[in-house]
Design an enzyme around this catalytic site. Structure first.
Site, PDB file in Angstrom:
ATOM      1  N   ILE A  75      14.584 -17.212  13.863  1.00  0.00           N
ATOM      2  CA  ILE A  75      14.063 -18.265  14.727  1.00  0.00           C
ATOM      3  C   ILE A  75      12.539 -18.295  14.679  1.00  0.00           C
ATOM      4  CG2 ILE A  75      14.008 -19.110  17.109  1.00  0.00           C
ATOM      5  CD1 ILE A  75      16.624 -17.491  17.542  1.00  0.00           C
ATOM      6  N   TYR A  79      22.001 -17.028  12.300  1.00  0.00           N
ATOM      7  CA  TYR A  79      20.590 -16.879  12.648  1.00  0.00           C
ATOM      8  C   TYR A  79      20.434 -15.798  13.716  1.00  0.00           C
ATOM      9  CZ  TYR A  79      21.589 -19.688  16.855  1.00  0.00           C
ATOM     10  OH  TYR A  79      22.092 -20.157  18.047  1.00  0.00           O
ATOM     11  N   CYS A  80      19.244 -15.198  13.742  1.00  0.00           N
ATOM     12  CA  CYS A  80      18.885 -14.223  14.776  1.00  0.00           C
ATOM     13  C   CYS A  80      17.390 -14.355  15.015  1.00  0.00           C
ATOM     14  CB  CYS A  80      19.281 -12.801  14.373  1.00  0.00           C
ATOM     15  SG  CYS A  80      18.479 -12.196  12.872  1.00  0.00           S
ATOM     16  N   THR A  81      16.780 -13.396  15.670  1.00  0.00           N
ATOM     17  CA  THR A  81      15.379 -13.523  16.061  1.00  0.00           C
ATOM     18  C   THR A  81      14.435 -13.506  14.863  1.00  0.00           C
ATOM     19  OG1 THR A  81      15.959 -12.336  18.072  1.00  0.00           O
ATOM     20  CG2 THR A  81      13.622 -12.637  17.615  1.00  0.00           C
TER      21      THR A  81
END
Length: 606
Positions: free
Chosen positions: A271, A240-242
């Site tokens: 996210i 996951y990342c932003t």
């Protein structure tokens, strides 16, 4: 330079009036005007084959300029990465225009309604004070030195929706035997973000291990993956990342390692989409760091997992913009501990032994740099003077800089190979001896020095003469090869004015010069682009770590126009280029904060 500049929490159009506190307004016309004036930010990316880059550049120039949008647009043959801000109505018009192009079919446009940027410093850092459209090799810089065969984006990990991602973690909270505390060893969470982002928010599940690479920048991630491949092999990896874009290339890189790495998945929309689906936070704890003027976005819980660098009390506000004095990474310093003039060293620099200086010092009690670490080797930097200068003169002009860097760098000066005529513009030639003047590049009508000495100038000084000085590179390059062999090795090259243009041209040929001219970085002061030497270089194509120093306003530097220095910086990859704009003229500034930024850049190579 960060890979995802702006990531915003989307607010449905129908909810904006309520959230902006205007739902009770009965004046329809007033409401319409207020809606038109609302500010917003837009983020979207798309990996796809772009058939005509020039046409796409024209589209963004026309659309963004006509709608008054500011921000960053990155285009490559493999897709687009866009972050722009402006009035909501203008952003919606831009989305409609983009959707009319089949190139953007299936694109996830993330539009957010928010207040207009109030903090000019943050807005400038996020790129919201101008419009920047560049053609680059990579939409996000995955590696400072791109691999010979980069992973195919088509091999990226499978997308999991926020609901699917949550369901996997939910299932992992209960062990098949009913033991909720038993660790699920077949599943790992992998955070693809930078350390300062993960310090204020991350996914946590009591039965699932979360791997935090603790990297300064996205381009450090492939090295971490290589060094920790065994932690990923044979596992179901949830990345996951932003907002999603960083996971695309990173997941493809993991899967390219072959057997045992196939089960790599990524959170679609990052996210941001997860918090939209689970406003209470779900398995995400803390706040989501975003690259816009809001700085971070939390769930309804508003829990704080970050802590002050100095006192370790709960704190997660990056708005003071405190940074490590060595690597310039953002650090958390609470209001109680923060004092103007303090020195901070991030946990990564301390971990690697670069911060043996107290974190917070009264300026009057600060130790000299010689007491920080007197065992390390100084950086050796080859200095290239400007046009119609010489080594001794340049040494004098950089005396203040050399003095302030004396404990971390050693400067080596040499004359350029092209000796110039002595010229004068007065009625009679000057009397007395004069030191010889040299150049790295000369014009096509270059005349060698005559035996008679002084020559009257044919015209008044032309501040744009550097644009015609495009000859003599081969001779200068051969000269530099000899200098590296006889006076080297050198860690870096510092060039001023024409010397910076010469150094930049060498950077453009760095791969071909391996073994003859080896260096790790360059510092380009009041530089400019010599187009015949770099005409085949695309924007962002030079990968050499670089520091660009030039005047911030047109007219401050009467020798080299600001745009020329800015264009030169644009040829260097965002991920390894640092820019310092100052308020002076044709000089290298040595006052604070500029000298501190110069030191921070150099410390990376010690």
């Amino acid at each position: 330079k960060e890979p995802e500049i702006i990531v915003c929490f989307p607010i449905p159009v129908e909810s904006r009036k309520t959230l902006m506190g205007t739902s009770s307004c009965s004046d329809g016309e007033k409401q319409r005007i207020e809606d038109e004036e609302q500010y917003g930010v837009l983020l979207y990316y798309k990996y796809t084959s772009v058939p005509d880059l020039d046409e796409l550049v024209s589209f963004y120039e026309s659309s963004c300029n006509s709608l008054g949008l500011l921000g960053r647009v990155r285009l490559s043959p493999k897709g687009v990465n866009v972050t722009v801000g402006g009035k909501l109505t203008a952003l919606e018009e831009h989305i409609s225009a983009a959707k009319s192009n089949c190139l953007f079919e299936g694109t996830d446009f993330k539009l957010a309604s928010c207040h207009h940027p109030l903090n000019d410093k943050v807005a400038e850092e996020c790129g919201f004070t101008s419009l920047s459209i560049r053609v680059v090799e990579e939409l996000v810089t995955f590696s400072p030195c791109p691999p010979l065969k980069p992973p195919e984006i088509s091999h990226a990990g499978k997308h999991l929706s926020a609901a699917e991602f949550h369901s996997v973690l939910q299932s992992a909270t209960e062990h098949p035997d009913g033991d909720r505390k038993a660790e699920n060893k077949e599943l790992v969470l992998l955070d693809a973000r930078n350390l300062y982002e993960t310090r204020i928010g991350k996914f946590e599940s009591e039965n699932v291990e979360t791997l935090d690479p603790e990297i300064r920048q996205y381009s450090d991630l492939p090295t971490w993956i290589d060094q920790n491949a065994e932690k990923l092999k044979g596992k179901n990896v949830l990345m996951y990342c932003t907002g999603g874009i960083r996971c695309e290339m990173a997941s493809a890189y993991i899967r390219s390692k072959g057997a045992g790495f196939e089960n790599t998945f990524q959170l679609y929309g990052g996210i941001q989409r997860y918090l939209e689906q689970f406003p209470g936070g779900g398995f995400f704890k803390g706040k989501n760091f975003v690259f816009d003027h809001r700085i971070s976005v939390g769930s309804s819980k508003e829990d704080i997992i970050g802590s002050c660098l100095l006192c370790n009390n709960n704190f997660d506000d990056y708005s003071p913009r405190c940074r490590c004095r060595l690597c310039r990474m953002l650090v958390l310093v609470c209001n109680h501990c923060r004092v103007k003039g303090d020195i901070y060293v991030c946990e990564l620099c301390r971990k690697h032994g670069k911060g043996e200086v107290p974190l917070s010092l009264d300026p009057s009690n600060q130790p000299s740099e010689s007491n920080v670490d007197n065992t390390r080797r100084k950086l050796r930097i080859l200095c290239l003077h400007g046009f119609r200068q010489n080594a001794s003169g340049f040494k004098g002009r950089t005396g203040s800089l050399a003095k302030k860097l004396k404990n971390i760098a050693e400067f080596v000066f040499l004359d350029a190979p092209h000796e110039l005529q002595f010229i004068y513009q007065t009625a009679t030639p000057p009397s007395g001896a004069c030191n010889k003047k040299f150049a790295w590049l000369v014009s096509s009508d270059f005349d060698k020095p005559s035996e008679t000495g002084w020559t009257v100038a044919q015209c008044q000084f032309d501040p744009l003469q550097y644009q015609t000085q495009t000859e003599g590179f081969d001779k200068s390059l051969t000269y530099l090869k000899t200098a590296f062999a006889e006076k080297g090795p050198f860690d870096g090259i510092l060039g001023f004015s024409q010397g910076a243009a010469m150094a930049a041209a060498v950077c453009g040929k760095q791969e071909q010069l391996v073994g003859e001219i080896d260096f790790r970085f360059c510092v380009l002061c009041s530089g400019f682009t010599t187009w015949p030497l770099l005409e085949k270089k695309e924007k962002g194509s030079i990968k050499c770590p670089s520091l660009h120093i030039f005047g911030s306003q047109p007219g401050k530097d009467r020798q080299i126009v600001t745009q020329a220095s800015s264009d030169l910086a644009g040829l260097f990859d965002d991920g390894c280029a640092t820019i310092i704009e100052h308020d002076f003229g044709h000089i290298i500034p040595t006052k604070s904060p500029y000298i501190d930024e110069i030191k921070a850049f150099l410390y990376q190579f010690i």
